[in-house]
Design an enzyme around this catalytic site. Structure first.
Site, mmCIF file in Angstrom:
data_model
loop_
_atom_site.group_PDB
_atom_site.id
_atom_site.type_symbol
_atom_site.label_atom_id
_atom_site.label_comp_id
_atom_site.label_asym_id
_atom_site.label_seq_id
_atom_site.Cartn_x
_atom_site.Cartn_y
_atom_site.Cartn_z
ATOM 1 N N LYS A 1 58.384 22.038 -11.052
ATOM 2 C CA LYS A 1 57.300 22.827 -10.482
ATOM 3 C C LYS A 1 56.034 22.374 -11.193
ATOM 4 O O LYS A 1 55.878 22.567 -12.402
ATOM 5 C CB LYS A 1 57.527 24.324 -10.678
ATOM 6 C CG LYS A 1 56.402 25.165 -10.081
ATOM 7 C CD LYS A 1 56.591 26.655 -10.312
ATOM 8 C CE LYS A 1 55.410 27.435 -9.743
ATOM 9 N NZ LYS A 1 55.496 28.889 -10.032
ATOM 10 N N VAL B 1 56.363 25.719 -4.521
ATOM 11 C CA VAL B 1 56.776 27.039 -4.999
ATOM 12 C C VAL B 1 55.502 27.873 -4.984
ATOM 13 O O VAL B 1 54.634 27.718 -5.833
ATOM 14 C CB VAL B 1 57.371 26.990 -6.415
ATOM 15 C CG1 VAL B 1 57.734 28.398 -6.884
ATOM 16 C CG2 VAL B 1 58.591 26.079 -6.467
ATOM 17 N N THR C 1 55.050 34.979 -11.530
ATOM 18 C CA THR C 1 54.731 35.930 -10.468
ATOM 19 C C THR C 1 55.729 37.076 -10.447
ATOM 20 O O THR C 1 55.403 38.193 -10.059
ATOM 21 C CB THR C 1 54.704 35.219 -9.105
ATOM 22 O OG1 THR C 1 53.760 34.142 -9.165
ATOM 23 C CG2 THR C 1 54.323 36.155 -7.979
ATOM 24 N N TYR D 1 59.217 23.438 -15.410
ATOM 25 C CA TYR D 1 57.964 24.080 -15.002
ATOM 26 C C TYR D 1 56.865 23.593 -15.950
ATOM 27 O O TYR D 1 56.830 23.964 -17.120
ATOM 28 C CB TYR D 1 58.126 25.599 -15.075
ATOM 29 C CG TYR D 1 56.994 26.416 -14.511
ATOM 30 C CD1 TYR D 1 55.911 25.842 -13.847
ATOM 31 C CD2 TYR D 1 57.014 27.799 -14.640
ATOM 32 C CE1 TYR D 1 54.889 26.618 -13.335
ATOM 33 C CE2 TYR D 1 55.999 28.589 -14.124
ATOM 34 C CZ TYR D 1 54.935 27.997 -13.481
ATOM 35 O OH TYR D 1 53.933 28.775 -12.978
#
Length: 297
Positions: A167, A207, A51, A139
């Site tokens: 995540k 998140v 992002t 992640y």
């Protein structure tokens, strides 16, 4: 109330990286956005993730962003720096730079495109975790990287003293629960539609990209569950679904939709960098309509 450890806090925002209209890094905007997010319920900020447009920001910009945001929020919240690349050596360099810039932890995605096998993937994460004194959030997002961090690999990595969190964008709740059952890893929902589901089975929090625009609404999902009011928590999650779908599942990257909404609201964001392109007027209007429906509920 949940007793799951949350090494970086519970309500984390995958923050956009604001740019000026000329396309340069907007550090003042980043500080203002970070301060707003914290004042509206975030207890952690993840910088330079997907992002945050990490593929198109320079190493120097990533470090400057960490330094600026740390200055803006002080020690009130955690600051996690995205450092993952497809190159182990480069990722190590970024982890060390993040530590020097003042980050509390690093977010490390699986090396993308090269699709390493599980033994190479494990070695990559261990080398990065050994490179600095920072705590590591892995992640797992195979839809983007092409490689899953398999549950058994995750379980082995949990033995590393600095690998403390995940995540989770695996869309495999069974696999996630296998890891939760066998490790102390803190699992954060990386998909906004799964915030409550993961939290209810022992997740640490989230998140969230959607939290860029409605941080208080996302935090309220956790707060209601922690207060023992599961039906209210479920309703809050469900009410957020139209905005989540518009931002995350309507064909555009979350970066594009988040920046479109932030710009419409007069908040720091600015343009996206190529190859991404800004949302069109019709899309931006639709996003704003869903945002207004949610905040009016």
């Amino acid at each position: 109330m949940t007793t799951t450890p949350a090494p970086f806090g519970r309500a984390l925002c995958a923050m956009v990286t604001p740019f000026t209209e000329e396309g340069t890094l907007d550090l003042d905007g980043a500080q203002r956005l970070a301060a707003r997010l914290v004042s509206h319920g975030c207890d952690g900020l993840v910088l330079s993730g997907t992002t945050g447009e990490s593929p198109t920001t320079t190493d120097a910009e990533k470090s400057a962003l960490v330094t600026a945001v740390r200055e803006a929020v002080g020690e009130r919240v955690s600051v996690v720096a995205g450092v993952g690349t497809f190159d182990t050596r480069h990722t190590v360099e970024l982890a060390r730079a993040a530590e020097k810039a003042g980050a509390d932890g690093v977010l490390v995605v699986s090396p993308y495109y090269s699709r390493p096998p599980q033994d190479a993937l494990e070695a990559h994460f261990r080398e990065v975790a050994d490179a600095s004194g920072l705590s590591v959030m892995l992640y797992d997002i195979p839809g983007r990287t092409g490689t899953r961090i398999e549950p058994e690999t995750m379980i082995r990595l949990a033995g590393h003293p600095r690998i403390v969190a995940v995540k989770d964008c695996s869309y495999d709740l069974l696999g996630t629960q296998k890891v939760l059952h066998r490790t102390e890893l803190a699992y954060y929902a990386g998909c906004d539609e799964q915030i409550l589901a993961l939290y209810a089975v022992g997740g640490a929090g989230y998140v969230s990209t959607v939290a860029n625009v409605v941080p208080d609404r996302m935090r309220a999902i956790l707060a209601s569950f922690e207060a023992g009011d599961t039906p209210v928590s479920a309703r809050l999650q469900q009410r957020a679904v139209p905005l989540i779908e518009a931002m995350m599942a309507a064909g555009l990257p979350g970066t594009v939709t988040a920046k479109a909404l932030l710009n419409a609201l007069g908040l720091p964001a600015g343009p996206v960098r190529a190859p991404l392109r800004p949302a069109g007027r019709e899309t931006a209007d639709g996003l704003l309509a869903e945002y207004e429906r949610l905040v009016a509920a």
